[in-house]
Design an enzyme around this catalytic site. Structure first.
Site, PDB file in Angstrom:
ATOM      1  N   ARG A  16       0.823  -1.223   0.000  1.00 43.23           N
ATOM      2  CA  ARG A  16       0.000   0.000   0.000  1.00 43.23           C
ATOM      3  C   ARG A  16       0.859   1.276   0.000  1.00 43.23           C
ATOM      4  O   ARG A  16       0.529   2.268   0.637  1.00 43.23           O
ATOM      5  CB  ARG A  16      -0.970   0.000   1.179  1.00 43.23           C
ATOM      6  N   GLU A  17       1.973   1.228  -0.736  1.00 41.33           N
ATOM      7  CA  GLU A  17       2.880   2.371  -0.770  1.00 41.33           C
ATOM      8  C   GLU A  17       2.164   3.640  -1.246  1.00 41.33           C
ATOM      9  O   GLU A  17       2.405   4.731  -0.717  1.00 41.33           O
ATOM     10  CB  GLU A  17       4.058   2.085  -1.706  1.00 41.33           C
ATOM     11  N   CYS A 657     -27.677   0.926   4.819  1.00 44.67           N
ATOM     12  CA  CYS A 657     -26.987   2.217   4.777  1.00 44.67           C
ATOM     13  C   CYS A 657     -27.308   3.037   3.544  1.00 44.67           C
ATOM     14  O   CYS A 657     -26.396   3.575   2.924  1.00 44.67           O
ATOM     15  CB  CYS A 657     -25.493   2.007   4.734  1.00 44.67           C
ATOM     16  N   HIS A 708     -22.203  10.960   8.907  1.00 50.64           N
ATOM     17  CA  HIS A 708     -20.972  11.197   8.136  1.00 50.64           C
ATOM     18  C   HIS A 708     -20.432  12.581   8.373  1.00 50.64           C
ATOM     19  O   HIS A 708     -19.314  12.890   7.986  1.00 50.64           O
ATOM     20  CB  HIS A 708     -21.243  10.996   6.649  1.00 50.64           C
TER      21      HIS A 708
HETATM   22  N1  GLN Z   1     -24.233  -1.951  13.373  1.00 47.58           N
HETATM   23  C1  GLN Z   1     -23.271  -1.331  12.549  1.00 47.58           C
HETATM   24  C2  GLN Z   1     -22.728  -0.078  13.199  1.00 47.58           C
HETATM   25  O1  GLN Z   1     -23.454   0.585  13.846  1.00 47.58           O
HETATM   26  C3  GLN Z   1     -23.856  -0.965  11.215  1.00 47.58           C
HETATM   27  C4  GLN Z   1     -22.832  -0.342  10.315  1.00 47.58           C
HETATM   28  C5  GLN Z   1     -23.252  -0.248   8.892  1.00 47.58           C
HETATM   29  O2  GLN Z   1     -24.409  -0.385   8.585  1.00 47.58           O
HETATM   30  N2  GLN Z   1     -22.334   0.040   7.999  1.00 47.58           N
HETATM   31  O3  GLN Z   1     -21.589   0.265  13.066  1.00 47.58           O
HETATM   32 ZN    ZN Z   2     -25.360   1.860   8.023  1.00 46.17          ZN
END
Ligand code: GLN
Ligand code: ZN
Length: 768
Positions: A16-17, A657, A708
């Site tokens: 991973r340089e 997600c 995020h």
């Molecule tokens: N249960 C996981 C968390 O809370 C769900 C993460 C995900 O959906 N990417 O981290």
């Molecule tokens: Zn999620």
């Protein structure tokens, strides 16, 4: 003679340089020249690695992403970064990563201040993400061949038999996004006319350098194309046929099917197809392909890490070689970008498993053995073929791979396993009576911040400096902390916080039989980010409970309901390197049976709310819509097998997600989870329309807090979002929760955000 070539090489480096060099440059810890020098060094090394091939890709190296490179080559920069005065590489990173408004002031003078990053999205059905080209009605193109010519010159200086690689014009347009879209794809197609002269100029430029072959990637040909896009292919390649270079039109990742005729008849000198996924295309193509054209077969899987069964390939390809002669080329199925670099780096990997694997370098060795066998007879590579056969046979018969009990369990699966005792309407009052939750119940998605203390404890434990008892104690302390915080926040359904989990798939893989873990099995996901998928090599079984002790401990600390937390079978599958010796569905059912045992053990331990995350369900959708239903059928059935063995009173949650459910809503409903939590905060709840229109019957927790972002959502904003949600879904079926897990956030961000979230839920209850 059969020609060998490669479509692309992983650029991240065996250790991973490139990742480390990029991150150091971005932090200001190294200079641009140092970064450029490292890039040149990696290219040199990778070309050496490919030296035995007849044609070697040039231009496949990118500092961030090959699509972004193409946008720069075509002079298609978003308006917001035009007129930038600094080094083009810095401008390139501004599009790739954006620049935050906070830094903007400090940088206003040198580089023009804050700028939004280009959108990123998945590259076909891989886990690689590209920067989406942006188009507007006024987009124009202008050739900048500097990068490609520089790399070509470097390669030539090194004596490389160079084949420049570019993304083709139709795929480039198809994967881009019309920013001022009014007429959908028509806006993008209207740009073709402006785009083609730039491609023609690029090909002429390469021809002037004496380039013979150019690989032009058009993977969009393996998807369903409507008439306009098919027409675009004809327009494009008829216009480019005047060029003096020979074009190898490269398709990969799937089958051409109804596009066979189109692909075979475009006026190019050769066609590459993925003969792993698209093997059924080969016979028809033999008849369709005009007799002057090269057919390049991708006979080595560029998407997985298994050794190729070389004898089987030869049995199949030898007659083709007789028929095609010089016109047959062989290669990996796609760019090797999607596999790790060098198996020899792995010193800790289980010896049996290692003997069954091939990373990029080993795959190129396989290619050379195949070519030698085709060109000089199998006897010329007798020892290599024998060693390969021995490894293939050992894997096929290994007791590590084959577990008769698991095979029998999958063979006798029946639909009753996936069936809850009663329908949602009947179990929901029973759950309500048991859980006694208020309206608008609050919960979180599972993880709490992975603090540096947690990471430190884990690395000490892995290094043997912290013993088992010490590690357990450290994790329990974290679990206790998160339970206390949640009680103080007055959340309704608590979680243990996932402190003990490094990663939501790896954690389970490590405890399941049939899984192996590499040290250097890194694959680029985007930019400097890599993932190291666990290796699902054998029949899956669960030697013992995986999460029960932790969840029981957490539950013992509180009187509130504690939610057990598991990763679902489809997500585990989609985020692993999986077996090629049985269908994905079979591996998925095996995982489902193992997770089912865990669910039942949690229930037995008194846990009455259990969440099974299926974060990656959507990611597994096949490229062709015609194949979606088959995938969804076994994916949903796997989830149902994992989840639905519980009593009516036990509440099953799932989490995803993302928020695009329109096209898969029936399958989501078929999963029959009592509660689904999804990401919606950034879409302003509009994406709940899918649930509304479908009249989705069960409970939903639309995320109200964008995890995020470091921003703290206000109570008012959360209330507003929930009110919008209540316009679409009956309030009595709504939950209040963040978009996703909180592991990447800090406690000082999480506490005020969740405080506001709980306050919003309380205000909504009052108002109701
Ligand atoms: N249960 C996981 C968390 O809370 C769900 C993460 C995900 O959906 N990417 O981290
Ligand atoms: Zn999620």
């Amino acid at each position: 003679m059969t020609t060998t070539h490669n479509l692309g090489f992983p650029r991240i480096g065996a250790k991973r340089e490139l990742k480390f060099a990029l991150e150091s440059y971005w932090k200001g810890q190294s200079s641009r020249d140092e970064l450029k020098a490292l890039g040149a060094q990696l290219r040199q090394c990778h070309w050496e690695n490919q030296s035995g091939l007849d044609l070697v890709p040039v231009g496949d190296f990118a500092f961030y992403d090959q699509m972004l490179d193409m946008s720069f080559t075509l002079g298609n920069l978003p308006e917001r970064v035009r007129g930038f005065q600094g080094d083009p590489l810095d401008n390139y990173f501004r599009v790739a990563r954006g620049r935050s408004a906070q830094n903007a002031e400090a940088h206003a003078a040198c580089c023009g201040g804050g700028v939004a990053a280009g959108e990123m999205t998945k590259w076909f059905d891989t886990n690689y993400h590209y920067i989406v080209p942006e188009f507007t009605a006024s987009t124009t193109f202008k050739l900048d061949a500097t990068r490609l010519l520089d790399q070509l010159a470097e390669a030539r200086a090194q004596g490389v038999k160079a084949k420049p690689v570019i993304i083709g014009p139709v795929t480039y347009l198809a994967l881009g996004k019309a920013k001022d879209q009014t007429r959908g794809d028509a806006d993008k197609l209207a740009l073709l006319e402006r785009l083609l002269p730039v491609y023609a100029e690029l090909l002429d430029t390469l021809a002037a350098q004496g380039v013979e072959w150019v690989q032009i990637d058009e993977p969009i040909l393996v998807t369903e194309l409507d008439a306009d896009w098919k027409h675009a292919f004809n327009t494009a390649y008829h216009q480019l046929k005047a060029s003096k270079v020979k074009l190898l039109l490269a398709t990969y990742f799937g089958q051409l099917q109804e596009n066979q005729h189109l692909a075979a008849n475009l006026p190019v000198a050769g066609l590459h197809i993925d003969a792993i996924n698209g093997r059924d295309d080969v016979q028809p193509l033999l008849n369709l392909l005009p007799s002057h054209k090269v057919l390049s077969l991708g006979v080595i899987n560029g998407r997985n890490i298994w050794k190729t069964d070389l004898a089987a390939v030869l049995d199949w390809v030898e007659p083709l070689a007789d028929r095609l002669g010089e016109r047959l080329w062989i290669a990996p199925s796609c760019s090797l970008l999607h596999v790790p670099v060098d198996l020899d780096s792995e010193v800790k990997l289980d010896a049996d498993v290692k003997s069954w694997l091939a990373y990029a370098l080993q795959k190129l060795d396989e290619l050379k053995v195949l070519a030698a066998a085709l060109n000089n007879g199998r006897a010329s590579v007798k020892a290599e073929l024998e060693a390969n056969q021995a490894a293939i046979a050992a894997r096929r018969t290994s007791p590590r791979v084959n577990n008769p009990v698991v095979k029998a369990a999958v063979a006798t699966l029946d639909a009753a396993l996936g069936q809850r005792q009663s329908v949602y309407g009947q179990r929901s009052p029973k759950q309500a009576a048991l859980l006694k939750l208020p309206a608008y119940p609050t919960t979180t998605i599972g993880s709490f911040p992975q603090t540096s203390d947690i990471r430190h404890a884990r690395s000490e434990y892995k290094a043997g400096r912290l013993d088992e008892a010490g590690y357990q104690a450290a994790m329990k302390a974290e679990i206790e902390r998160s339970v206390r915080e949640q009680e103080a926040l007055d959340l309704d359904v608590l979680v243990h916080g996932e402190a003990e989990r490094n990663d939501m798939v790896e954690y389970f893989g490590e405890q399941l039989d049939g899984y192996a873990f590499s040290q250097f099995g890194w694959v680029q996901s985007y930019g400097s980010r890599c993932v190291k998928p666990p290796i699902l090599f054998g029949d899956i079984s669960r030697p013992k409970a995986m999460t029960v002790e932790w969840i029981k401990y957490a539950a013992s600390l509180t009187k509130r309901p504690m939610k057990g937390m598991l990763t679902g079978p489809v997500t585990i599958l989609n985020w692993s390197f999986v077996r090629d010796d049985q269908p994905r569905s079979v591996s998925c059912y095996q995982l489902a049976l193992a997770i089912r045992e865990e669910v039942l053990d949690l229930e037995k331990a008194g846990i009455r709310v259990i969440q099974i995350d299926e974060a990656a369900l959507r990611e597994g959708l096949p490229l062709r819509k015609a194949q979606w239903q088959t995938y969804l059928d076994w994916a949903v059935e796997s989830f149902r097998i994992a989840a639905n063995g519980v009593e009516d009173e036990t509440q099953i949650h799932t989490h995803m997600c993302y928020s695009e459910f329109n096209d898969i809503i029936q399958s989501i409903a078929d999963m029959d989870a009592d509660v689904i939590t999804i990401e919606t905060s950034r879409s302003d709840m509009e994406l709940l329309d899918a649930f509304e229109n479908f009249q989705y019957p069960n409970e939903i927790g639309p995320g109200v807090y964008d995890i995020h972002s470091p921003n703290i959502p206000t109570q008012g904003h959360i209330e507003q979002l929930m009110k919008k949600a209540a316009e679409r879904v009956p309030a009595e079926r709504l939950w209040v929760n963040p978009d996703c897990g909180l592991k990447t956030r800090q406690w000082p961000e999480v506490i005020p955000a969740l405080t506001n979230m709980v306050a919003a839920a309380k205000a909504l209850r009052q108002a109701a």
